[in-house]
Design a protein around this motif. Structure first.
Motif, mmCIF file in Angstrom:
data_model
loop_
_atom_site.group_PDB
_atom_site.id
_atom_site.type_symbol
_atom_site.label_atom_id
_atom_site.label_comp_id
_atom_site.label_asym_id
_atom_site.label_seq_id
_atom_site.Cartn_x
_atom_site.Cartn_y
_atom_site.Cartn_z
ATOM 1 N N THR A 96 0.799 -1.235 0.000
ATOM 2 C CA THR A 96 0.000 0.000 0.000
ATOM 3 C C THR A 96 0.827 1.278 0.000
ATOM 4 N N SER A 97 2.112 1.190 -0.257
ATOM 5 C CA SER A 97 2.924 2.401 -0.313
ATOM 6 C C SER A 97 2.456 3.291 -1.454
ATOM 7 N N LEU A 98 2.313 4.573 -1.185
ATOM 8 C CA LEU A 98 1.919 5.519 -2.226
ATOM 9 C C LEU A 98 3.051 5.770 -3.222
ATOM 10 N N LEU A 99 4.263 5.335 -2.870
ATOM 11 C CA LEU A 99 5.433 5.528 -3.737
ATOM 12 C C LEU A 99 6.060 4.193 -4.141
ATOM 13 N N ARG A 100 5.267 3.127 -4.153
ATOM 14 C CA ARG A 100 5.847 1.809 -4.428
ATOM 15 C C ARG A 100 6.394 1.680 -5.849
ATOM 16 N N SER A 101 5.967 2.544 -6.775
ATOM 17 C CA SER A 101 6.478 2.492 -8.145
ATOM 18 C C SER A 101 7.817 3.219 -8.283
ATOM 19 N N PHE A 102 8.234 3.918 -7.230
ATOM 20 C CA PHE A 102 9.502 4.634 -7.260
ATOM 21 C C PHE A 102 10.621 3.752 -6.696
ATOM 22 N N SER A 103 11.837 4.185 -6.928
ATOM 23 C CA SER A 103 12.994 3.437 -6.426
ATOM 24 C C SER A 103 13.063 3.532 -4.906
ATOM 25 N N ARG A 104 13.817 2.613 -4.322
ATOM 26 C CA ARG A 104 13.966 2.629 -2.858
ATOM 27 C C ARG A 104 14.656 3.912 -2.398
ATOM 28 N N LYS A 105 15.575 4.423 -3.213
ATOM 29 C CA LYS A 105 16.273 5.656 -2.840
ATOM 30 C C LYS A 105 15.288 6.807 -2.692
ATOM 31 N N VAL A 106 14.326 6.904 -3.609
ATOM 32 C CA VAL A 106 13.314 7.960 -3.536
ATOM 33 C C VAL A 106 12.453 7.778 -2.299
ATOM 34 N N ARG A 107 12.085 6.521 -2.002
ATOM 35 C CA ARG A 107 11.243 6.256 -0.841
ATOM 36 C C ARG A 107 11.973 6.571 0.460
ATOM 37 N N VAL A 108 13.260 6.291 0.482
ATOM 38 C CA VAL A 108 14.053 6.609 1.676
ATOM 39 C C VAL A 108 14.107 8.111 1.898
ATOM 40 N N ARG A 109 14.307 8.872 0.828
ATOM 41 C CA ARG A 109 14.351 10.334 0.958
ATOM 42 C C ARG A 109 12.994 10.878 1.403
ATOM 43 N N ALA A 110 11.917 10.322 0.833
ATOM 44 C CA ALA A 110 10.583 10.760 1.244
ATOM 45 C C ALA A 110 10.322 10.421 2.704
ATOM 46 N N HIS A 111 10.794 9.253 3.122
ATOM 47 C CA HIS A 111 10.676 8.850 4.533
ATOM 48 C C HIS A 111 11.382 9.852 5.430
ATOM 49 N N TRP A 112 12.557 10.271 5.034
ATOM 50 C CA TRP A 112 13.325 11.224 5.816
ATOM 51 C C TRP A 112 12.594 12.570 5.921
ATOM 52 N N VAL A 113 12.067 13.036 4.798
ATOM 53 C CA VAL A 113 11.354 14.321 4.790
ATOM 54 C C VAL A 113 10.138 14.267 5.708
#
Length: 247
Positions: A96-113
């Motif tokens: 159910t991630s809203l960013l599951r189509s993005f790379s893990r690097k993008v998801r990590v940065r979004a997590h940090w923000v």
């Protein structure tokens, strides 16, 4: 008739998708409801202790010099621990991630923000309630809600600082990246549960119990409980169960 392994797997995945979708809705709906109840900027501040909060102090007190100051506290804390932190963790949900189509690097940065925004809201909420109590001559951190909230905010700050190690794993040369991720995820789960516990204790305060009554109060209490169960399941499946199966 016994279910096949494939059917059980599909059923389990469907349940996780439904639970994740419910967590997204609750994460957004709970702060929205708190915003309606608190009416940020309103000129009336409610004080006291409600269910499980010990002795009762005065029910309603005007803000000493800054009208509506208290009304920002519940909204900021709900945004921090219900919306921002929940979404920061659900980013890594495989279903159910809203960013599951993005790379893990993008998801990590979004997590940090999202985590930094959650920490900022929590610090603002803590600062507001501390200053407002000072203005009104009230004691600081004298309830379980206050103590748990303080601990949750401090823990979140430490967790964010610890997350820097994952961005720069070379700082911890004696630890493998897999082990650092495991410890960060499990300690983060503890911090998230502390935040949810603080929200639930806040709903036992006199401000909340005089505003929300009956079945609505129990429904509100279910909100952080639902998101907690979803996040616990996500972290357990991603790290704890997987690590156990490797032994």
């Amino acid at each position: 008739m016994a279910l096949t392994a494939e059917t059980e797997s599909r059923l389990y995945r469907s349940l996780r998708v439904a639970a994740g979708a419910a967590a997204h809705l609750v994460a957004l709906g709970f702060p929205a409801a708190v915003a309606v109840l608190a009416r940020p900027g309103s000129s009336e501040c409610r004080w006291g202790r409600g269910r499980g909060e010990g002795r009762m102090s005065q029910l309603t007190s005007p803000c000493a010099s800054l009208p509506g100051l208290f009304s920002w506290h519940p909204l900021l804390m709900a945004l921090a621990f219900s919306f921002l932190m929940t979404e920061a963790l659900l980013i890594f949900s495989p279903e159910t991630s809203l960013l599951r189509s993005f790379s893990r690097k993008v998801r990590v940065r979004a997590h940090w923000v999202l985590q930094l925004l959650a920490l900022l809201c929590a610090l603002l909420g803590l600062g507001i309630i501390t200053y407002n109590k000072h203005l009104n001559g009230k004691g600081h951190f004298v309830t379980w809600h206050g103590l748990t909230g303080l601990l949750a905010v401090l823990y979140t700050g430490g967790q964010c600082a610890g997350g820097m190690v994952l961005l720069y794993p070379k700082l911890m040369k004696n630890w493998t990246l897999a082990k650092l991720k495991l410890y960060h995820a499990t300690s983060g789960l503890v911090g998230y549960l502390l935040g949810c516990a603080s929200l639930m204790l806040g709903m036992c305060s006199l401000w909340f119990t005089t505003t929300v009554t009956g079945a609505s109060w129990y429904l509100a209490m279910l909100c952080p409980l639902v998101t907690s169960l979803v996040i616990m399941n996500q972290v357990s499946n991603a790290y704890l169960y997987r690590k156990r199966s490797q032994h």
